[in-house]
Motif scaffolding. Sequence first.
Motif, PDB file in Angstrom:
ATOM      1  N   GLU A 110      -4.789 -13.396  -9.811  1.00  0.00           N
ATOM      2  CA  GLU A 110      -5.931 -14.306  -9.700  1.00  0.00           C
ATOM      3  C   GLU A 110      -5.519 -15.779  -9.744  1.00  0.00           C
ATOM      4  O   GLU A 110      -5.970 -16.590  -8.936  1.00  0.00           O
ATOM      5  N   TRP A 168      -3.012   1.510  -5.432  1.00  0.00           N
ATOM      6  CA  TRP A 168      -3.974   1.506  -6.547  1.00  0.00           C
ATOM      7  C   TRP A 168      -3.866   0.283  -7.454  1.00  0.00           C
ATOM      8  O   TRP A 168      -4.749   0.041  -8.270  1.00  0.00           O
ATOM      9  N   VAL A 169      -2.776  -0.475  -7.327  1.00  0.00           N
ATOM     10  CA  VAL A 169      -2.570  -1.612  -8.225  1.00  0.00           C
ATOM     11  C   VAL A 169      -3.602  -2.715  -7.961  1.00  0.00           C
ATOM     12  O   VAL A 169      -3.853  -3.093  -6.814  1.00  0.00           O
ATOM     13  N   ASN A 170      -4.217  -3.224  -9.033  1.00  0.00           N
ATOM     14  CA  ASN A 170      -5.265  -4.243  -8.934  1.00  0.00           C
ATOM     15  C   ASN A 170      -4.668  -5.651  -8.787  1.00  0.00           C
ATOM     16  O   ASN A 170      -4.744  -6.472  -9.695  1.00  0.00           O
ATOM     17  N   TYR A 171      -4.103  -5.904  -7.609  1.00  0.00           N
ATOM     18  CA  TYR A 171      -3.437  -7.201  -7.383  1.00  0.00           C
ATOM     19  C   TYR A 171      -4.388  -8.400  -7.424  1.00  0.00           C
ATOM     20  O   TYR A 171      -3.992  -9.475  -7.875  1.00  0.00           O
ATOM     21  N   PRO A 172      -5.679  -8.259  -6.972  1.00  0.00           N
ATOM     22  CA  PRO A 172      -6.537  -9.450  -7.032  1.00  0.00           C
ATOM     23  C   PRO A 172      -6.716  -9.956  -8.464  1.00  0.00           C
ATOM     24  O   PRO A 172      -6.812 -11.161  -8.697  1.00  0.00           O
ATOM     25  N   GLN A 173      -6.755  -9.007  -9.404  1.00  0.00           N
ATOM     26  CA  GLN A 173      -6.908  -9.410 -10.806  1.00  0.00           C
ATOM     27  C   GLN A 173      -5.599  -9.949 -11.369  1.00  0.00           C
ATOM     28  O   GLN A 173      -5.571 -11.005 -12.004  1.00  0.00           O
ATOM     29  N   ASP A 190       0.809  -1.214   0.000  1.00  0.00           N
ATOM     30  CA  ASP A 190       0.000   0.000   0.000  1.00  0.00           C
ATOM     31  C   ASP A 190       0.844   1.267   0.000  1.00  0.00           C
ATOM     32  O   ASP A 190       0.448   2.288  -0.566  1.00  0.00           O
TER      33      ASP A 190
END
Length: 88
Positions: free
Chosen positions: A73, A65-70, A60
């Motif tokens: 995955e 802002w980085v979309n780590y869940p995507q 963080d």
Amino acid sequence: TAGKILPVTNEELARHNNVNDAWLAIRGKVFNVTRYMEFHPGGVNELLRGTGKDATKLFDEVHAWVNYPQLLEKCYVGPLKNDCHKMP
Ligand code: HEM
């Protein structure tokens, strides 16, 4: 054990702390980032700062802002046991 969801202890997480075997936890989820390593825009050494541990704060601080869940995955290993971030 491909595709299997495994709860991970902090002790187990700590064993995966190198470039050939790299796991990290973000917000209670453990990811295997070994194969993502070479694609990380910040480089291998930066990503290694967060491996083998709960990297939530570090992640963080650098790029919340980085979309780590995507992005990660397919790298999901399982939930981190004894996770403080789930507490209210
Ligand atoms: C960029 C560090 C984990 C995805 C960066 C950069 C740094 C960094 C320093 C900036 C590179 C530059 O602009 O030259 C770290 C550290 C991590 C970490 C210390 C340890 C927790 C991750 C993870 C992911 C990730 C787990 C993805 C799942 C990205 C992306 C960028 C980036 C997408 C480009 C962001 C942008 O330009 O907006 N990282 N990173 N990082 N990192 Fe990480």
